[in-house]
Design a protein around this motif. Sequence first.
Motif, PDB file in Angstrom:
ATOM      1  N   THR A  52      24.426   7.955 -81.002  1.00  0.00           N
ATOM      2  CA  THR A  52      25.705   8.625 -81.205  1.00  0.00           C
ATOM      3  C   THR A  52      26.520   8.632 -79.916  1.00  0.00           C
ATOM      4  O   THR A  52      25.981   8.516 -78.807  1.00  0.00           O
ATOM      5  N   TYR A  53      27.835   8.764 -80.082  1.00  0.00           N
ATOM      6  CA  TYR A  53      28.762   9.022 -78.980  1.00  0.00           C
ATOM      7  C   TYR A  53      29.256  10.455 -79.139  1.00  0.00           C
ATOM      8  O   TYR A  53      29.439  10.940 -80.262  1.00  0.00           O
ATOM      9  N   THR A  54      29.492  11.123 -78.020  1.00  0.00           N
ATOM     10  CA  THR A  54      29.960  12.509 -78.069  1.00  0.00           C
ATOM     11  C   THR A  54      31.296  12.626 -77.364  1.00  0.00           C
ATOM     12  O   THR A  54      31.455  12.179 -76.227  1.00  0.00           O
ATOM     13  N   ALA A  55      32.267  13.239 -78.040  1.00  0.00           N
ATOM     14  CA  ALA A  55      33.590  13.441 -77.456  1.00  0.00           C
ATOM     15  C   ALA A  55      33.653  14.768 -76.718  1.00  0.00           C
ATOM     16  O   ALA A  55      32.889  15.702 -77.000  1.00  0.00           O
ATOM     17  N   CYS A  56      34.563  14.845 -75.768  1.00  0.00           N
ATOM     18  CA  CYS A  56      34.834  16.100 -75.068  1.00  0.00           C
ATOM     19  C   CYS A  56      35.643  16.999 -75.997  1.00  0.00           C
ATOM     20  O   CYS A  56      36.636  16.559 -76.587  1.00  0.00           O
ATOM     21  N   ALA A  57      35.228  18.254 -76.123  1.00  0.00           N
ATOM     22  CA  ALA A  57      35.931  19.179 -77.014  1.00  0.00           C
ATOM     23  C   ALA A  57      37.314  19.527 -76.488  1.00  0.00           C
ATOM     24  O   ALA A  57      38.178  19.958 -77.250  1.00  0.00           O
ATOM     25  N   ARG A  58      37.545  19.325 -75.182  1.00  0.00           N
ATOM     26  CA  ARG A  58      38.837  19.693 -74.602  1.00  0.00           C
ATOM     27  C   ARG A  58      39.856  18.562 -74.695  1.00  0.00           C
ATOM     28  O   ARG A  58      40.983  18.764 -75.133  1.00  0.00           O
ATOM     29  N   CYS A  59      39.480  17.355 -74.265  1.00  0.00           N
ATOM     30  CA  CYS A  59      40.458  16.258 -74.189  1.00  0.00           C
ATOM     31  C   CYS A  59      40.213  15.167 -75.230  1.00  0.00           C
ATOM     32  O   CYS A  59      41.038  14.263 -75.369  1.00  0.00           O
ATOM     33  N   HIS A  60      39.073  15.198 -75.909  1.00  0.00           N
ATOM     34  CA  HIS A  60      38.745  14.301 -77.023  1.00  0.00           C
ATOM     35  C   HIS A  60      38.363  12.884 -76.602  1.00  0.00           C
ATOM     36  O   HIS A  60      38.100  12.045 -77.469  1.00  0.00           O
ATOM     37  N   THR A  61      38.337  12.578 -75.317  1.00  0.00           N
ATOM     38  CA  THR A  61      37.794  11.288 -74.918  1.00  0.00           C
ATOM     39  C   THR A  61      36.272  11.388 -74.913  1.00  0.00           C
ATOM     40  O   THR A  61      35.714  12.487 -75.017  1.00  0.00           O
TER      41      THR A  61
END
Length: 399
Positions: free
Chosen positions: A202-211
């Motif tokens: 899996t890849y995980t995105a940053c909850a703040r900036c979404h990258t």
Amino acid sequence: MSSERKFPPACWAEAEGILLLRSIATGMVRLSQVANTGATTLPYPDEAQRALNSTILTCLLLKAEPPTSLLKLVEWAAHRPVDRWPAALPPDAVPPGSLLLDKATRQPTQLCYEWAVDAEDSASLYSEQRYMTIAAQRCQEEVHPEAYHAFRRLLVRRPVLTHRELTTLPAAGNGELEALGDLLRDIYQPTPASYLDQEQRTYTACARCHTLLHPTTEGGLWCERQRCRDMGTVRRGREYRADHGGGIHLLIRPLRQWVSEPGTWEIRMARRLTNNGADVELWPGFGNYGMRVRLPDGTALAVDCKDWASPALLGRQAKPPPPDPPYDRCTWVVPSARLRDRPGFRATFERYRSSSSPDLITDRELVGTVRQLVGPVALRNRHTGMALDRGDEPREGLF
């Protein structure tokens, strides 16, 4: 600002460490691009090899111990602050203690990209300019500013897309992005394997900036945006299966750094300024500058949001935006935290900027000044219902 306080451009060009630092930064960025594809093999990229050769030569001339291999140079970039490298640099050229590579991920830092962009022969490769120019030209030819705005908002809000989204998005809705379909495929690339959690797939995105967050050597996660890291603990956001929607695509780093990040801030600033009574237009003139802020007295401000690690490089980049649409004054806005964490930030910017470049203020200063200028006028007109008096004397403040 008196001319003697400026740092002459010729002195910058002649400083021996400038070319070396540009070369190393460019080499580290290029090496990271190759490493992210999983294809780091000999021979190394030319830019990286040139950086190693230049560093060894400089060390030998200065009778300092050189790095013995490119891997050693990478270790230098990840652990040795730039101001401690054997290189003669102009005053305040680099923030004290700053690194070119993140220690935990070996990914280029923001400062590293800033130095790569400062190199004239490679600036277009590591900046957003060529991609944004193509988007602006196509939308302008179609007389379709809504399409340009949709494109900018996509880059800000969706740095990650699935393959299915990437192929269907241009024709979705009212087809605003249809003319930019091939450009989208160029700028959203298959996500490098280095972002993948190999066990969970899996890849995980940053909850703040979404990258996407990057796994670290210690088993943690790292966000490339300094603003997110300054907030403390990494916040895990959406998780993407590696095969979800035909695969995961990530916006290329130059656009994440030079468009998505400031764009997030520009949208937030526009909301704050609008709430304080200003009339704000985002990305006017097909992106000629970040915001056009119109005040009740008729004054128009051209505003660009900038969050750079190096005030010296920011000063060197500073120049007035194109005059369309017209404005009365132009200014660059930086986060208040930059000046709080580095009190000499503004003074260094002033030393390196040209006399015709934009003023530099903080986000709090801009909002406070707009509130000061708009508030009394807006309040008076709400009570009287009268038209604005264009002959009012200018009020005290930054503008």
